[in-house]
Design an enzyme around this catalytic site. Structure first.
Site, PDB file in Angstrom:
ATOM      1  N   ASP A   1       9.384   2.459   1.612  1.00 29.91           N
ATOM      2  CA  ASP A   1       8.227   3.204   2.113  1.00 29.91           C
ATOM      3  C   ASP A   1       8.132   2.907   3.604  1.00 29.91           C
ATOM      4  O   ASP A   1       7.678   1.838   4.016  1.00 29.91           O
ATOM      5  CB  ASP A   1       6.965   2.748   1.362  1.00 29.91           C
ATOM      6  N   LYS A  39       2.863   9.906   8.580  1.00 32.06           N
ATOM      7  CA  LYS A  39       2.213   9.391   9.794  1.00 32.06           C
ATOM      8  C   LYS A  39       2.857   9.902  11.088  1.00 32.06           C
ATOM      9  O   LYS A  39       2.623  11.036  11.469  1.00 32.06           O
ATOM     10  CB  LYS A  39       2.174   7.863   9.749  1.00 32.06           C
ATOM     11  N   PHE A  97       0.858  -1.187   0.000  1.00 27.62           N
ATOM     12  CA  PHE A  97       0.000   0.000   0.000  1.00 27.62           C
ATOM     13  C   PHE A  97       0.892   1.234   0.000  1.00 27.62           C
ATOM     14  O   PHE A  97       1.755   1.376   0.863  1.00 27.62           O
ATOM     15  CB  PHE A  97      -0.929   0.024   1.221  1.00 27.62           C
TER      16      PHE A  97
HETATM   17  N1  PLP Z   1       2.445   4.083   2.488  1.00 32.45           N
HETATM   18  C1  PLP Z   1       2.134   3.300   3.532  1.00 32.45           C
HETATM   19  C2  PLP Z   1       3.019   2.141   3.867  1.00 32.45           C
HETATM   20  C3  PLP Z   1       0.988   3.556   4.287  1.00 32.45           C
HETATM   21  O1  PLP Z   1       0.673   2.758   5.315  1.00 32.45           O
HETATM   22  C4  PLP Z   1       0.172   4.658   3.938  1.00 32.45           C
HETATM   23  C5  PLP Z   1      -1.070   4.940   4.689  1.00 32.45           C
HETATM   24  O2  PLP Z   1      -1.648   4.104   5.332  1.00 32.45           O
HETATM   25  C6  PLP Z   1       0.543   5.458   2.853  1.00 32.45           C
HETATM   26  C7  PLP Z   1       1.692   5.139   2.158  1.00 32.45           C
HETATM   27  C8  PLP Z   1      -0.278   6.637   2.453  1.00 32.45           C
HETATM   28  O3  PLP Z   1      -0.145   7.670   3.385  1.00 32.45           O
HETATM   29  P1  PLP Z   1      -1.223   8.860   3.414  1.00 32.45           P
HETATM   30  O4  PLP Z   1      -2.540   8.272   3.793  1.00 32.45           O
HETATM   31  O5  PLP Z   1      -0.674   9.813   4.452  1.00 32.45           O
HETATM   32  O6  PLP Z   1      -1.239   9.459   2.052  1.00 32.45           O
END
Ligand code: PLP
Length: 394
Positions: A222, A251, A137
């Site tokens: 990520d 986050k 994700f």
């Molecule tokens: N990457 C990862 C691993 C995530 O867990 C998330 C959100 O849950 C995102 C990217 C996306 O972040 P945002 O919701 O702040 O755009």
């Protein structure tokens, strides 16, 4: 307003894009939150793995108050001290040499994707493809839903952004088989969060690092969910014995104020030159001042060691529950990024926990995601386990 009034108002005017539980939170302190009807809950979700230092941490409140009395927003056509100091601190704390600041995780990943493409074009070899992995994700923008290895997030938004290929996670041979002459980068989460708290062995990441070196590919981590202390170290990569070339954060970086960051090592970072990327709010003075306070607290108050200890206590407690509740098939995770895989859907268990005053989450249909603030006490961990025990018994 009451829970019911807030829910009715929201449901009338907001796009119905989220599956929400029927409660409106109005206040939080530490690992505890209160709804609009005055009911208290133990927060073992940290508002989607964001409030790593809990609610109303005094250092965070102080940083917000202090910065609000100075200046909130400084244009990126001028300089600001909190932004400069935050970039310095992130570089000192990591492998990175340069930082791009933005407002969310998806934007941090967008910046990483743009960096990888610019790097590929600067090389002159026509390489632009990024390999990502299944069940990953990476966000909800058009480029990050294309990067996300789940078909369901792209349905209805076709045509998909080009330039992404997918390989199975925790499978080095799959990445190798997905390589093409156009591949410029491999992008992975060190632990899949939304994908079900999936924790490959360090050897997978050693293999990825070697493969990227062999084929001159960028390794992008990520760390939006795993970073900022969540797994017991500042960044999850520190436990794997390798460093990526690019890393994204969001986050927990802001503990509740919206901020994201993309970091890269020196020779790569140079390709994002003047005018190539930007954001009005990115690196805003308020959010940077808060992120600096987050870094201070994480670095100085034994929070990481406490997170590791509480994570071990939580996982041991879940293993003990698994003996009495065979519905728990596996317990996974590092630090306080913990998952309990069930043999059936997790949604009803999450609902029963909520009814008993505990907020947890279910991801990947069957995995209970338990991500309390890193400052949660041992007594609160035990309280969460007792509530979960009751919910599993019911
Ligand atoms: N990457 C990862 C691993 C995530 O867990 C998330 C959100 O849950 C995102 C990217 C996306 O972040 P945002 O919701 O702040 O755009």
């Amino acid at each position: 307003m009451t829970n019911a009034e807030i829910i009715a108002l929201a449901d009338r005017y907001l796009f119905p894009t989220y599956a929400r539980a029927p409660l409106a939170l109005v206040r939080g302190a530490g690992a505890r939150v209160w709804d609009a009807d005055g009911r208290a809950y133990l927060d073992c979700f940290s508002s989607t793995v964001v409030t790593n230092l809990g609610h109303q941490h005094p250092a965070i409140t102080r940083a917000i108050e202090t910065q609000a009395r100075l200046i909130l927003q400084v244009s990126n056509l001028h300089y600001s001290e909190p932004q400069a100091r935050l970039a310095e601190r992130l570089v000192q704390r990591s492998f990175g040499d340069r930082v791009f600041l933005c407002n969310s995780g998806a934007e941090a990943n967008e910046a990483a994707i743009k960096l990888a493409r610019k790097y590929g074009h600067a090389e002159g070899g026509g390489r632009y493809e990024i390999i990502t992995v299944l069940n990953s994700f990476h966000g909800r923008t058009l480029a990050t839903i294309a990067a996300t290895g789940q078909e369901k997030v792209r349905v209805g938004f076709e045509p998909a952004q080009q330039g992404f290929r997918y390989a199975a996670y925790d499978d080095l041979a799959a990445v190798e088989a997905t390589l093409s002459p156009r591949t410029i980068a491999v992008m992975v989460e060190p632990i899949q969060g939304e994908g079900g708290i999936v924790t490959p062995a360090p050897e997978y990441f050693h293999g990825l690092r070697a493969l990227c070196d062999r084929h001159r590919l960028l390794l992008i981590f990520d760390e939006i969910q795993t970073g900022m202390g969540r797994t017991g170290t500042f960044f999850a990569y520190e436990q794997l014995g390798i460093t990526p070339d690019v890393m994204t954060l969001a986050k927990g970086l802001g503990n509740g104020v919206p901020i994201g960051a993309m970091l890269a090592a020196a020779p790569i970072a140079g390709v994002l030159d003047k005018g190539s990327h930007g954001s009005t709010f990115g690196g805003n003075a308020l959010t940077c001042a808060v992120a600096l306070a987050v870094l201070d607290v994480l670095g100085e108050e034994g929070v990481l060691a406490h997170c590791r200890a509480m994570g071990a206590r939580l996982r041991a407690g879940l293993q003990a529950l698994a003996i009495r509740h065979p519905i728990i098939r596996a317990v996974r995770g590092r630090g306080l990024l913990v998952g309990a895989e069930l043999s059936e859907l997790g949604g009803p268990v999450v609902e029963r926990c909520l009814a008993r005053g505990l907020i947890i989450n279910c991801t990947a249909n069957t995995v209970l995601r338990i991500t309390p603030p890193l400052i949660i006490s041992a007594e609160e961990i035990d309280e969460a386990l007792a509530i979960l025990d009751g919910a599993l018994t019911a």
